[in-house]
Design a protein around this motif. Structure first.
Motif, mmCIF file in Angstrom:
data_model
loop_
_atom_site.group_PDB
_atom_site.id
_atom_site.type_symbol
_atom_site.label_atom_id
_atom_site.label_comp_id
_atom_site.label_asym_id
_atom_site.label_seq_id
_atom_site.Cartn_x
_atom_site.Cartn_y
_atom_site.Cartn_z
ATOM 1 N N ILE A 190 0.839 -1.205 0.000
ATOM 2 C CA ILE A 190 0.000 0.000 0.000
ATOM 3 C C ILE A 190 0.874 1.254 0.000
ATOM 4 O O ILE A 190 2.087 1.172 0.102
ATOM 5 C CB ILE A 190 -0.957 0.038 1.220
ATOM 6 N N CYS A 191 0.215 2.409 -0.118
ATOM 7 C CA CYS A 191 0.918 3.696 -0.222
ATOM 8 C C CYS A 191 1.989 3.872 0.859
ATOM 9 O O CYS A 191 1.725 3.726 2.043
ATOM 10 C CB CYS A 191 -0.115 4.821 -0.120
ATOM 11 N N ARG A 192 3.201 4.175 0.443
ATOM 12 C CA ARG A 192 4.312 4.352 1.401
ATOM 13 C C ARG A 192 4.030 5.492 2.364
ATOM 14 O O ARG A 192 4.341 5.430 3.533
ATOM 15 C CB ARG A 192 5.605 4.696 0.663
ATOM 16 N N ASP B 123 -4.692 9.961 2.786
ATOM 17 C CA ASP B 123 -5.222 9.129 1.716
ATOM 18 C C ASP B 123 -4.039 8.681 0.870
ATOM 19 O O ASP B 123 -2.974 9.278 0.941
ATOM 20 C CB ASP B 123 -6.191 9.947 0.857
ATOM 21 N N PRO B 124 -4.239 7.644 0.039
ATOM 22 C CA PRO B 124 -3.150 7.259 -0.865
ATOM 23 C C PRO B 124 -2.661 8.484 -1.629
ATOM 24 O O PRO B 124 -3.468 9.266 -2.128
ATOM 25 C CB PRO B 124 -3.820 6.245 -1.798
ATOM 26 N N CYS B 125 -1.352 8.665 -1.707
ATOM 27 C CA CYS B 125 -0.840 9.987 -2.062
ATOM 28 C C CYS B 125 -0.676 10.234 -3.560
ATOM 29 O O CYS B 125 -0.681 11.374 -3.999
ATOM 30 C CB CYS B 125 0.505 10.194 -1.368
ATOM 31 N N GLY B 126 -0.492 9.172 -4.336
ATOM 32 C CA GLY B 126 -0.257 9.377 -5.762
ATOM 33 C C GLY B 126 1.144 9.842 -6.071
ATOM 34 O O GLY B 126 1.495 10.076 -7.221
ATOM 35 N N ASN B 127 1.979 9.991 -5.054
ATOM 36 C CA ASN B 127 3.350 10.452 -5.283
ATOM 37 C C ASN B 127 4.354 9.505 -4.633
ATOM 38 O O ASN B 127 5.307 9.926 -3.990
ATOM 39 C CB ASN B 127 3.506 11.885 -4.744
ATOM 40 N N CYS B 128 4.102 8.190 -4.789
ATOM 41 C CA CYS B 128 5.072 7.203 -4.329
ATOM 42 C C CYS B 128 4.993 6.010 -5.282
ATOM 43 O O CYS B 128 4.051 5.899 -6.063
ATOM 44 C CB CYS B 128 4.801 6.771 -2.893
ATOM 45 N N ASP B 129 5.985 5.133 -5.206
ATOM 46 C CA ASP B 129 6.030 4.029 -6.170
ATOM 47 C C ASP B 129 4.828 3.098 -6.070
ATOM 48 O O ASP B 129 4.274 2.682 -7.086
ATOM 49 C CB ASP B 129 7.350 3.253 -6.051
#
Ligand code: ADP
Ligand code: ZN
Length: 603
Positions: free
Chosen positions: A376-378, A391-397
């Motif tokens: 999941i989102c880092r 929230d899930p950031c959209g700026n991680c792998d």
């Protein structure tokens, strides 16, 4: 300095040249001005310094700042002087004559801020001196150093608890960028801040892109990452040992990069020189152990790379936090492998620490491994670790390419039983060979080809098995015993997994991992915008460089890139208009305004 305005907002504007406070700055500053004490936990680059500098300027007397960062004190003071703030330092690295002069200024009430190393502050003679001085506040920077639960305990910090007793009436503020819950509690207790307020804020560093990948070809992975994303930028590369630091720095130099080593084994002079070049020049890569970085406030570090895992999420967050303090897009890129985890575990086990502390350190390492293997989102994991949410950031792998997972219960059982049947003393490569049924001299010699686990894992490839083993180690079902030639053992949790017939999910290997190609994180481009006059921007940079050279300070002490970008966009035509630019206060305007105005008007 004469204190013209005692209002925090006017100081922010006139002295620092900023329009508004960020996050909880204003609340903290007002609380301090009213004489309250506080504990402040905010990430690197969020603006903690203003939280004690402004109250110190507003209140009568000098603000005393306790900091372990002797090597950086002079730079901090020079930067404050550019703002017109009267600051001094006292530490063991200074010649006696200089110490005497600073003490005199202190006694004459001529200082706004005084930086001292903790060991100096608690000396009886120094405390006596302070008794006769008007003190605005005490600020304890890098406050996690006071706690044994923190990751950077310093015995000198322990004695700071005496401040509460001896200077009862004077407000104290303890600040750190890194402390989990246990560490926070410990800091508050040790510094007797129970009656004060706790401020925790703004953990997110939205401009930092996080990316964590398995290590397969370390030098090449890092080289690809730099050449693809940051060929000309300043960055930090962290390695686990001095030897690895030297090795990587040499190798990058051969490849034509300006890479400088930094670790505690280097001569102090070389270390300082390398640090200074990193601070003062452009496009320098510093290759370092964790000895490097505390207090480094270079705002334009564009990336932080880890070639080995740090020992905890706190360390990771603190180290990666050194990227992008100016708020512009930056990268945190880590490559990791299980041998790092084994090495860290070994260090913990062989340390002198009491059992309880060892257990805590193992748990911290587990949390970090969990982050590495996460599906999941880092950023969510990082923020939740510090009791923040997102929230899930959209700026991680993991946000960009969601890793697939699969039910790995049966392979996990196979792996554990193969480890058990071979006697819990062989390394991962050997056990995987047994699982895939490799006919090999050693396996035959030990008779492991006759066992029921031989070849039961044929369905999966070697790479897939390695992926599973790594995750079993990171979830603490298996452990690598460094004292026994990296032999793999089953942990208590592993045995209970078998007994309870639990199920488990793993991350699938991505296509890229299967082919061994490194995943390259998104380019972090600095958006300079359309209406920016590029050649004016370059001229302003040149002018800044000359002013910095003349004063022997890093360019960013004069102005940040952001300020130059604004200047090149807005093209102010007068001193008055220049004051509207972020980062230009009255002192800087006086010192540098005319030069900049000339550049703009003649461009
Ligand atoms: P920290 O000590 O938390 O790591 P700093 O105090 O060094 O961070 O601040 C990081 C940068 O942000 C500095 O360059 C500082 O001048 C800038 N800064 C701090 N507060 C503000 C603000 N209110 N507006 C704009 N810039 C700010
Ligand atoms: Zn994310």
């Amino acid at each position: 300095m004469s204190k013209p305005a005692k209002n925090p907002l006017s100081i922010l504007k006139q002295v620092y040249g900023y329009d508004r406070f960020r996050g909880k700055q204003e609340e903290i500053i007002n609380h301090m001005i009213d004489g309250g004490s506080s504990f402040v936990l905010m990430p690197t680059g969020s603006g903690k310094s203003l939280c004690y500098q402004i109250p110190a300027l507003c209140r009568d007397g000098v603000g005393i700042i306790v900091s372990p960062l002797i090597a950086l004190m002079q730079d901090q003071i020079t930067a404050l002087e550019q703002l017109g703030i009267a600051a001094g330092a006292i530490n063991s690295g200074m010649p006696p004559g200089e110490v005497f002069r600073v003490k005199q200024k202190l006694e004459k009430n001529q200082l706004d801020l005084l930086y001292v190393a903790p060991e100096r502050l608690v000396m009886p003679e120094f405390l006596d001196l302070l008794d006769g001085v008007n003190i605005a506040l005490f600020a304890i920077d890098e406050a996690h150093c006071v706690s044994q639960w923190g990751h950077d305990f310093r015995p000198d910090y322990k004695a700071l608890s005496l401040l509460a007793e001896r200077f009862k009436q004077i407000p104290r503020i303890a600040l750190t960028a890194t402390a989990d819950r246990a560490t926070r509690k410990d800091i508050v207790e040790r510094l007797e801040l129970e009656k004060g307020r706790t401020f925790i804020d703004g953990f997110d560093r939205p401009n930092i892109h996080y990316s964590i990948v398995e290590r397969n070809n370390p030098k090449k992975q890092v080289h690809d990452f730099i050449t693809h994303n940051h060929p000309k930028d300043s960055g930090i590369i962290y390695c686990i040992s001095r030897k690895k630091v030297e090795d990587m720095a040499d190798w990058l130099q051969e490849k034509g990069f300006n890479a400088l080593p930094y670790h505690a084994g280097l001569h102090a002079e070389v270390r300082n020189q390398n640090q200074n070049r990193f601070l003062r020049e452009e496009s320098i890569i510093i290759v370092a152990t964790i000895a490097f970085g505390m207090g480094i406030d270079k705002p334009d570090v564009r990336y932080v790379t880890h070639m080995n895992i740090p020992k905890s999420i706190e360390s990771y967050y603190q180290e990666t936090g050194r990227a992008g303090r100016d708020g512009l897009p930056s990268n945190a890129y880590m490559i990791y492998g299980m041998d790092d985890a084994a090495m860290q575990r070994n260090w913990i086990e062989n340390s002198e620490a009491p059992e309880l502390q060892k257990r805590i350190e193992h748990q911290k390492l587990n949390a970090l491994l969990g982050l590495c293997e996460a599906a999941i989102c880092r950023r969510q994991i990082l923020l939740e670790y510090f009791d923040d949410t997102a929230d899930p950031c959209g700026n991680c792998d993991t946000c960009e390419t969601k890793p697939e997972t699969f039910n790995g219960t049966i392979p996990a059982q196979m792996a554990l039983s193969a480890v058990f049947r071979t006697g819990q003393r062989f390394g991962m490569v050997y056990v995987v060979d047994v699982l895939i049924g490799k006919v090999d001299d050693r396996i035959i010699r030990f008779g492991h080809d006759q066992q029921s686990t031989f070849g039961i894992g044929k369905e999966l490839t070697k790479l897939e098995w390695q992926n599973i083993f790594r995750q079993l180690v990171s979830r603490n079902l298996l452990m690598v015993d460094v004292n026994e030639h990296n032999g793999i053992k089953i942990t208590e949790k592993g045995f209970s997994f078998l007994k309870e017939k639990d199920s488990i999910h793993f991350r699938k290997l991505s296509k890229r991992q299967k082919t061994g190609k490194p995943r390259v994180p998104r380019k972090s481009k600095i958006e300079l915008g359309n209406n920016l006059d590029q050649s004016l921007y370059e001229d302003l940079r040149d002018a800044r460089q000359q002013m910095a050279k003349k004063r022997r300070v890093p360019a960013y002490v004069i102005f940040h890139d952001k300020t130059l970008v604004e200047l090149a966009k807005i093209r102010p035509q007068s001193f008055e208009e220049m004051l509207e630019i972020n980062g230009i206060g009255e002192a800087k305007l006086k010192k540098f305004g005319q030069t900049l105005l000339d550049v703009i008007l003649t461009a």
